[in-house]
Write a protein that holds these residues in place. Structure first.
Motif, PDB file in Angstrom:
ATOM      1  N   SER A   1       0.818  -1.191   0.042  1.00 21.02           N
ATOM      2  CA  SER A   1      -0.097  -0.017  -0.109  1.00 21.02           C
ATOM      3  C   SER A   1       0.872   1.372  -0.068  1.00 21.02           C
ATOM      4  O   SER A   1       2.047   1.269   0.502  1.00 21.02           O
ATOM      5  CB  SER A   1      -0.875  -0.012   1.273  1.00 21.02           C
ATOM      6  N   ASN A   2       0.389   2.520  -0.412  1.00 21.07           N
ATOM      7  CA  ASN A   2       1.024   3.370  -0.656  1.00 21.07           C
ATOM      8  C   ASN A   2       2.152   3.844  -1.122  1.00 21.07           C
ATOM      9  O   ASN A   2       3.297   3.864  -0.608  1.00 21.07           O
ATOM     10  CB  ASN A   2       1.016   4.195   1.031  1.00 21.07           C
TER      11      ASN A   2
ATOM     12  N   GLY B   1       7.201   1.036  -0.434  1.00 19.65           N
ATOM     13  CA  GLY B   1       5.588   0.993  -0.009  1.00 19.65           C
ATOM     14  C   GLY B   1       5.581   0.883   1.584  1.00 19.65           C
ATOM     15  O   GLY B   1       6.861   0.463   2.159  1.00 19.65           O
ATOM     16  N   LYS B   2       4.637   0.821   2.221  1.00 17.87           N
ATOM     17  CA  LYS B   2       4.371   0.705   3.595  1.00 17.87           C
ATOM     18  C   LYS B   2       4.558  -0.858   3.914  1.00 17.87           C
ATOM     19  O   LYS B   2       4.204  -1.592   3.092  1.00 17.87           O
ATOM     20  CB  LYS B   2       2.997   0.987   4.179  1.00 17.87           C
TER      21      LYS B   2
ATOM     22  N   ARG C   1       7.317   4.983   3.920  1.00 15.19           N
ATOM     23  CA  ARG C   1       7.520   3.795   2.796  1.00 15.19           C
ATOM     24  C   ARG C   1       8.958   3.187   3.177  1.00 15.19           C
ATOM     25  O   ARG C   1      10.078   3.441   2.493  1.00 15.19           O
ATOM     26  CB  ARG C   1       7.701   4.227   1.520  1.00 15.19           C
TER      27      ARG C   1
END
Length: 83
Positions: free
Chosen positions: A13-14, A24-25, A36
């Protein structure tokens, strides 16, 4: 050459794409990553988190994060054209 780009995009995600990898996370709940810090490589499928120091590849990621067995991992790999 295998491309893990779609695999990492679907599993993080993100995320943000950078120089042949994705950031990402970290998906592991014990990490508590707010930014991230998790990296996934588009070419090799390797991954690591700079915060919690998790490291591995797409197979160990699926075993540890999604608790998949060998058959499920093979099916997931086939879905993305990796094995």
């Amino acid at each position: 050459m295998t491309n893990f780009k779609s695999f990492w995009q679907d599993n993080l995600s993100n995320w943000k794409e950078e120089n042949g990898h994705i950031r990402g996370k970290c998906p592991f709940p014990t990490c508590n990553d707010k930014e991230r810090h998790f990296y996934g490589n588009f070419t090799s499928g390797a991954c690591d988190c700079k915060l919690c120091h998790y490291g591995g590849n797409w197979i160990t990621f699926l075993k540890n994060h999604k608790q998949m067995d060998g058959k499920s991992i093979a099916q997931e790999g086939k879905k993305y054209g990796i094995n």
